[in-house]
Scaffold this motif. Structure first.
Motif, PDB file in Angstrom:
ATOM      1  N   ASP A  40      -4.817   7.876  -1.523  1.00 46.07           N
ATOM      2  CA  ASP A  40      -4.917   6.911  -0.787  1.00 46.07           C
ATOM      3  C   ASP A  40      -5.510   6.193  -1.398  1.00 46.07           C
ATOM      4  O   ASP A  40      -6.014   4.827  -1.234  1.00 46.07           O
ATOM      5  CB  ASP A  40      -4.559   7.422   0.266  1.00 46.07           C
ATOM      6  N   HIS A  97       0.836  -1.142   0.028  1.00 49.29           N
ATOM      7  CA  HIS A  97       0.124  -0.184  -0.275  1.00 49.29           C
ATOM      8  C   HIS A  97       1.301   1.128   0.166  1.00 49.29           C
ATOM      9  O   HIS A  97       0.414   1.678  -0.853  1.00 49.29           O
ATOM     10  CB  HIS A  97      -1.082  -0.330   1.402  1.00 49.29           C
ATOM     11  N   HIS A 133       2.411   8.540   5.972  1.00 46.97           N
ATOM     12  CA  HIS A 133       1.133   8.718   6.231  1.00 46.97           C
ATOM     13  C   HIS A 133      -0.295   8.157   6.847  1.00 46.97           C
ATOM     14  O   HIS A 133      -0.344   8.195   7.964  1.00 46.97           O
ATOM     15  CB  HIS A 133       0.251   9.098   4.780  1.00 46.97           C
ATOM     16  N   ASP A 134       0.402   6.653   7.154  1.00 42.20           N
ATOM     17  CA  ASP A 134      -0.565   5.226   7.895  1.00 42.20           C
ATOM     18  C   ASP A 134       0.788   5.444   8.836  1.00 42.20           C
ATOM     19  O   ASP A 134       0.349   3.971   9.824  1.00 42.20           O
ATOM     20  CB  ASP A 134      -0.780   4.345   7.056  1.00 42.20           C
TER      21      ASP A 134
HETATM   22 FE   LIG Z   1      -3.449   4.830   3.257  1.00 38.58          FE
END
Ligand SMILES: [Fe+2]
Ligand SMILES: [Fe+2]
Ligand SMILES: [Fe+2]
Ligand SMILES: [Fe+2]
Length: 404
Positions: free
Chosen positions: A354, A240, A272-273
């Motif tokens: 995303d 991802h 980001h995650d």
């Molecule tokens: Fe994400």
């Protein structure tokens, strides 16, 4: 960029690594920080210079970075994850992941050999001086923090620890390291420094005030190590972050952003995650729909991304682009319910990509969604005032050619 303290950066994002260890191994929180602190203190006594000590802190913080990827490659069930530390795979992966890291002294094979024993009974059978000194130091701190609760400074616990070190010197570790440890452990301060409450301040107290000019590209190399940890935490999202980094780069080039901005967007994408590391795999890996309680939990991830990145100097823009990817134009997103006038172009871009990345990537429980269907879903979101119209059209233009 100037005046960037790599160690401060690592210590901040290592909060995330501690959470992983906690979930996979049940090891006490702050494990990587405690290993870093003990390593740093021992390094000074054992004659490492300040640049070497600086690199040692980086390596100690990241010593178990290969754990999540190793977990992905084994058939161990969750209850057996504690066995991961007993597989040399995590050392090999961990070493590979830091290959491009901007170290000051070019250390080699330190993470690879962090489970070697002085008598040659470790994973790779290296013994004595064949094991790099930095690996020996990390191994000692790691063994100690895994075998004992170092935050317990009672006389009984200290006595047990001294006995362990005494009995294992010359077997698991070099007697010289054991002697250096005894020197440290004689002081009251050592035991108070390693408590959960003090550990971060304690490291900062001893770490060199080195600021290195590694540039945004160097920072990207560092954040890439963390993006791998995030991706491989769950087998459902193994590509991802990597996919998002590629796509944000493609779009940034399409918009003709300058090189610095392209790299900063890639850093934001890679982190980001980050906050997902605070969410249990039981929720991240659920194949059926999440119930409201689980949705409630998963929504915390961008809050944690924000809190972790907020501490960093010169990260103001990157922090926003990273943590706002689930905010929606109509104010219905999370974690802050921001609305259109508060969301800049780059944050909107990150949010759209995303969604695009999540839908078009393959998941073990479903096929990837086609470009056309993804665009249909996103166009509906545009109509509902959730995401940016122009960016969605641009994504269609750019990726339609390749993936349609
Ligand atoms: Fe994400
Ligand atoms: Fe390890
Ligand atoms: Fe460890
Ligand atoms: Fe997310």
């Amino acid at each position: 960029m100037k005046n960037f303290n790599l160690n401060t950066f690592l210590i901040s994002i290592s909060f995330a690594l501690d959470l992983v260890e906690k979930e996979l191994l049940g090891v006490h929180n702050f494990h990587s920080k405690r290993v870093a602190y003990i390593s740093l203190r021992l390094a000074r006594l054992l004659g490492l210079d300040s640049k070497e000590s600086f690199d040692l802190v980086s390596l100690a913080v990241m010593h178990d970075n290969g754990l999540t990827e190793a977990a992905l490659k084994t058939n161990l069930v969750e209850e057996e994850f504690y066995k991961l530390e007993q597989l040399k795979e995590h050392c090999v992966i961990g070493e590979k992941n830091v290959r491009d890291f901007p170290f000051l002294t070019n250390p080699k094979n330190i993470i690879l050999y962090h489970h070697e024993h002085y008598d040659g009974s470790g994973f790779f059978g290296k013994k004595g001086d064949e094991i790099p000194l930095m690996s020996q130091i990390i191994a000692f701190a790691d063994l100690l923090d895994s075998a004992y609760t170092l935050t317990d400074s009672s006389l009984k616990n200290k006595h047990d620890i001294y006995k362990y070190v005494e009995e294992n010197k010359g077997i698991l570790f070099d007697p010289i390291i054991a002697e250096a440890f005894f020197q440290l452990a004689r002081t009251t301060a050592f035991w108070l420094d390693v408590t959960d409450f003090m550990i971060v301040e304690a490291i900062c107290n001893y770490v060199e005030e080195f600021t290195v000019d590694i540039g945004w590209n160097g920072i990207f190399q560092v954040s890439k190590v963390f993006s791998k940890i995030i991706d491989t935490k769950s087998k459902f999202t193994a590509r991802h972050t990597a996919g998002l980094i590629e796509k944000i780069e493609t779009m940034a080039i399409y918009y003709k952003f300058d090189q610095e901005k392209v790299t900063k967007l890639k850093i934001a994408a890679s982190l980001h995650d980050l906050g997902k590391l605070a969410v249990s795999n039981k929720i991240l890996e659920k194949e059926t729909f999440l119930d409201p309680e689980e949705i409630n939990t998963i929504q915390s991830h961008t809050y944690f991304t924000h809190r972790i990145l907020h501490k960093l100097d010169a990260f103001e823009e990157i922090e926003e682009w990273a943590y706002q990817h689930h905010e929606k134009l109509d104010g219905s997103g999370y974690p802050y319910g921001l609305s259109a006038d508060e969301l800049c172009f780059e944050s909107r871009l990150m949010g759209c990509l995303d969604i695009y990345q999540a839908l078009t990537e393959h998941r073990p429980y479903r096929e990837s969604v086609s470009h056309t269907t993804t665009m249909k879903i996103m166009t509906e979101m545009v109509a509902n005032n959730k995401i940016d119209k122009i960016i969605t059209k641009d994504i269609d233009k750019v990726f339609g050619i390749y993936i349609a």
